[in-house]
Design an enzyme around this catalytic site. Structure first.
Site, PDB file in Angstrom:
ATOM      1  CB  ALA A   9     -22.131 -89.556   3.200  1.00 52.89           C
ATOM      2  NE  ARG A  15     -25.979 -76.616  -3.976  1.00 52.77           N
ATOM      3  CZ  ARG A  15     -24.688 -76.316  -3.979  1.00 52.77           C
ATOM      4  NH1 ARG A  15     -24.151 -75.685  -5.006  1.00 52.77           N
ATOM      5  NH2 ARG A  15     -23.913 -76.647  -2.959  1.00 52.77           N
ATOM      6  CG  ASN A 228     -21.912 -79.335  -4.098  1.00 52.73           C
ATOM      7  OD1 ASN A 228     -22.052 -79.934  -3.029  1.00 52.73           O
ATOM      8  ND2 ASN A 228     -20.782 -78.740  -4.421  1.00 52.73           N
ATOM      9  CE1 TYR A 367     -32.794-115.531 -30.234  1.00 52.00           C
ATOM     10  CE2 TYR A 367     -34.174-117.413 -30.758  1.00 52.00           C
ATOM     11  CZ  TYR A 367     -33.450-116.681 -29.834  1.00 52.00           C
ATOM     12  OH  TYR A 367     -33.376-117.086 -28.531  1.00 52.00           O
TER      13      TYR A 367
HETATM   14  C1  UD1 Z   1     -16.728 -77.587   3.254  1.00 53.30           C
HETATM   15  C2  UD1 Z   1     -15.591 -76.880   3.997  1.00 53.30           C
HETATM   16  C3  UD1 Z   1     -14.903 -75.892   3.062  1.00 53.30           C
HETATM   17  C4  UD1 Z   1     -14.407 -76.604   1.831  1.00 53.30           C
HETATM   18  C5  UD1 Z   1     -15.559 -77.341   1.139  1.00 53.30           C
HETATM   19  C6  UD1 Z   1     -15.064 -78.196   0.024  1.00 53.30           C
HETATM   20  C7  UD1 Z   1     -16.307 -76.735   6.329  1.00 53.30           C
HETATM   21  C8  UD1 Z   1     -16.852 -75.854   7.368  1.00 53.30           C
HETATM   22  N1  UD1 Z   1     -16.147 -76.191   5.125  1.00 53.30           N
HETATM   23  O1  UD1 Z   1     -17.696 -76.588   2.929  1.00 53.30           O
HETATM   24  O2  UD1 Z   1     -13.824 -75.288   3.726  1.00 53.30           O
HETATM   25  O3  UD1 Z   1     -13.824 -75.690   0.932  1.00 53.30           O
HETATM   26  O4  UD1 Z   1     -16.211 -78.236   2.087  1.00 53.30           O
HETATM   27  O5  UD1 Z   1     -16.134 -78.758  -0.686  1.00 53.30           O
HETATM   28  O6  UD1 Z   1     -15.993 -77.884   6.607  1.00 53.30           O
HETATM   29  N2  UD1 Z   1     -21.625 -83.039   5.975  1.00 53.30           N
HETATM   30  C9  UD1 Z   1     -22.079 -83.898   6.947  1.00 53.30           C
HETATM   31  N3  UD1 Z   1     -22.742 -83.366   8.010  1.00 53.30           N
HETATM   32  C10 UD1 Z   1     -22.949 -82.053   8.160  1.00 53.30           C
HETATM   33  C11 UD1 Z   1     -22.465 -81.178   7.154  1.00 53.30           C
HETATM   34  C12 UD1 Z   1     -21.809 -81.704   6.077  1.00 53.30           C
HETATM   35  O7  UD1 Z   1     -21.931 -85.115   6.859  1.00 53.30           O
HETATM   36  O8  UD1 Z   1     -23.546 -81.647   9.166  1.00 53.30           O
HETATM   37  C13 UD1 Z   1     -20.905 -83.592   4.827  1.00 53.30           C
HETATM   38  C14 UD1 Z   1     -21.597 -83.368   3.499  1.00 53.30           C
HETATM   39  O9  UD1 Z   1     -22.430 -84.467   3.165  1.00 53.30           O
HETATM   40  C15 UD1 Z   1     -20.428 -83.254   2.534  1.00 53.30           C
HETATM   41  C16 UD1 Z   1     -19.325 -82.681   3.400  1.00 53.30           C
HETATM   42  O10 UD1 Z   1     -19.674 -82.955   4.717  1.00 53.30           O
HETATM   43  O11 UD1 Z   1     -20.023 -84.494   2.050  1.00 53.30           O
HETATM   44  C17 UD1 Z   1     -19.112 -81.202   3.154  1.00 53.30           C
HETATM   45  O12 UD1 Z   1     -20.279 -80.522   3.485  1.00 53.30           O
HETATM   46  P1  UD1 Z   1     -20.740 -79.215   2.718  1.00 53.30           P
HETATM   47  O13 UD1 Z   1     -21.950 -78.693   3.340  1.00 53.30           O
HETATM   48  O14 UD1 Z   1     -20.774 -79.506   1.264  1.00 53.30           O
HETATM   49  O15 UD1 Z   1     -19.507 -78.254   3.057  1.00 53.30           O
HETATM   50  P2  UD1 Z   1     -19.209 -76.863   2.425  1.00 53.30           P
HETATM   51  O16 UD1 Z   1     -20.054 -75.851   3.082  1.00 53.30           O
HETATM   52  O17 UD1 Z   1     -19.234 -76.971   0.964  1.00 53.30           O
HETATM   53 CA    CA Z   2     -19.990 -79.173  -0.763  1.00 53.25          CA
END
Ligand code: UD1
Ligand code: CA
Length: 457
Positions: A9, A15, A228, A367
């Site tokens: 998280a 966004r 998102n 009331y």
């Molecule tokens: C990720 C997956 C992708 C998948 C998609 C589904 C990877 C590299 N990619 O992509 O294959 O289809 O989710 O939604 O894993 N987060 C952290 N720390 C970080 C980065 C992210 O805690 O450094 C958390 C975010 O808060 C989120 C989740 O990890 O809850 C996913 O991160 P996000 O950046 O949305 O991943 P995507 O690029 O969408």
């Molecule tokens: Ca995501």
């Protein structure tokens, strides 16, 4: 299996355009993060961690569960990096497996997670939760070999044209043995289009080692719908509400329109309940069999007994309504209100901390606060209990079969005796004896030969 649940998280949720962390936005009045926690808590994990980026205090205050391990990921360098922070200090045999969930994927079902655990119990070292979607744009794609086995996940930005055609996507949720993660996570590099440590690269590394990989595919892709932006939040909200509506219909509730009901808490209902459009239920609400609820009602923390009718535009908060009572339209029942069997509360009547006895009626414009009202009492239109002296609240007691004439004020503390009739327009400041007619108003006089003033030109 000793399970460590890690909820990612730390993403900023840009966004959402919000000062609130993304995972604290709500679906059905419960934060995204709490949805995930409520589902995962059913797995009885050995340990649950949450990886957060900013506003940790706010997140920690919001969460109801105790015994959460909070992991700060100062720089969001990718999902692989995030998980590394969470398991850094884990040792075998403390935890055998790690289940990765996302704080912004709130609707994942217990049964899907259970299926993932079963796969691991059958020997899979890594299980990925996937979905088949009509528009896979933006997601990591599931790459399978000729035999159909998982061999890698490729991110949208790193995929070639053929890979982009694949409609099976990575939900991001996965289950992995701790030992495999400990071997593979240190090998990740940020040498990719986003310059991040991709957790998804663990799949390729594991495949190269000949590890047994497996997938579970959700039946309905909405289960892994991420949030998102606020539009996706609304899509998840509607889907969640529709699921609740369907569950109600399956147990015998008729909904005038399953797309126009909002349940923000827990609604329990018995057979043959009817709910008209645009009703909102909050907190804990119980509806017994045969209850009918008109349109546009807002009902919070209330319990409604058999065959009660609630007419349109009624608000209930903390009310207990007994069988066969009729409430509304446009009634407002506030906390600590009890309406007994077959009693009636009509339009523009407000009750607060009041007991309305069996078969008693308050049908128009009243009331009634801090009052105890007996059986078969008639409260006329416009009656008001004057319960507040500017400092303290005082009680009004109205005994059985009293009749309170319209537009009377009962200045509390005061007791209206059994079968008393209060004449219309009275301001009652003293207790009234039983079986009397009590009048407290100026005597009517008629002056003959009186003429109205005439305007001078
Ligand atoms: C990720 C997956 C992708 C998948 C998609 C589904 C990877 C590299 N990619 O992509 O294959 O289809 O989710 O939604 O894993 N987060 C952290 N720390 C970080 C980065 C992210 O805690 O450094 C958390 C975010 O808060 C989120 C989740 O990890 O809850 C996913 O991160 P996000 O950046 O949305 O991943 P995507 O690029 O969408
Ligand atoms: Ca995501």
């Amino acid at each position: 299996m000793k399970l460590h649940v890690v909820i990612l998280a730390a993403g900023q949720g840009k966004r959402m355009c919000s000062s609130l962390p993304k995972v604290l936005h709500c679906v059905a009045a419960k934060s995204l993060l709490q949805h995930v926690l409520d589902t995962s808590s059913r797995l009885n994990a050995f340990k649950t961690s949450i990886v957060y980026g900013q506003q940790g205090d706010l997140l920690q205050q919001s969460v109801l569960n105790s015994a959460i391990v909070w992991i700060h990921q100062a720089a969001t360098l990718g999902t692989g990096h995030a998980l590394m922070q969470a398991i850094k200090h884990d040792a075998l045999p403390d935890c055998s497996h790690v289940l990765v969930l996302y704080g912004d994927v709130p609707l994942v079902s217990y049964s899907s997670l259970k299926k993932m655990l079963e796969q691991a119990q059958q020997g899979a070292e890594l299980v990925v939760l996937t979905a088949k979607v009509p528009d896979p744009y933006g997601f990591g794609r599931i790459i399978r070999n000729a035999a159909g086995f998982l061999q890698a996940i490729v991110e949208e930005r790193d995929a070639n044209e053929a890979e982009r055609q694949i409609s099976e996507i990575n939900s991001g949720l996965m289950l992995c043995s701790l030992s495999l993660l400990q071997q593979c996570l240190p090998l990740l590099s940020a040498n990719n289009a986003q310059g991040e440590y991709y957790l998804t690269d663990v799949i390729r590394l594991a495949h190269e080692r000949g590890t047994k990989l497996s997938t579970v595919t959700v039946k309905d892709a909405m289960e892994v719908q991420g949030v998102n932006d606020r539009f996706q939040l609304s899509i998840v909200e509607r889907y969640y509400q529709l699921c609740q509506a369907r569950a109600l219909m399956q147990i015998g509730v008729t909904l005038a329109d399953p797309n126009r009901i909002d349940i923000r808490g827990r609604l329990t209902a018995a057979e043959d309940v009817f709910i008209d459009i645009n009703c909102i239920f909050e907190g804990e609400v119980q509806l017994a069999s045969g209850v009918t609820i008109g349109s546009n009602c807002q009902i919070k923390n209330s319990s409604i007994a058999k065959n009660v009718t609630i007419h349109a535009n009624t608000m209930l908060d903390g009310a207990i309504i007994d069988a066969e009572a009729v409430i509304g339209p446009f009634a407002r029942l506030r906390p600590e209100t009890y309406v007994a069997e077959a009693a009636q509360v009509g339009n523009f009547v407000e009750l607060k901390k009041t007991r309305l006895g069996k078969a008693s009626k308050a049908n128009h414009l009243s009331y009634l606060g801090d009052a105890i009202i007996g059986e078969k009492v008639n409260i006329g239109a416009g009656v008001i209990t004057c319960n507040y002296d500017g400092v303290a609240k005082h009680a009004t007691i109205i005994e059985d079969e009293a009749f309170i004439g319209s537009n009377s004020q009962l200045v509390a503390p005061v007791i209206i005796g059994e079968k008393t009739t209060v004449g219309a327009g009275s301001t009652i400041t003293e207790n009234t004896p039983a079986n009397t007619l009590t009048l407290a108003r100026a005597k009517q006089i008629s002056i003959s030969g009186w003429s109205r003033p005439i305007k001078k030109l």
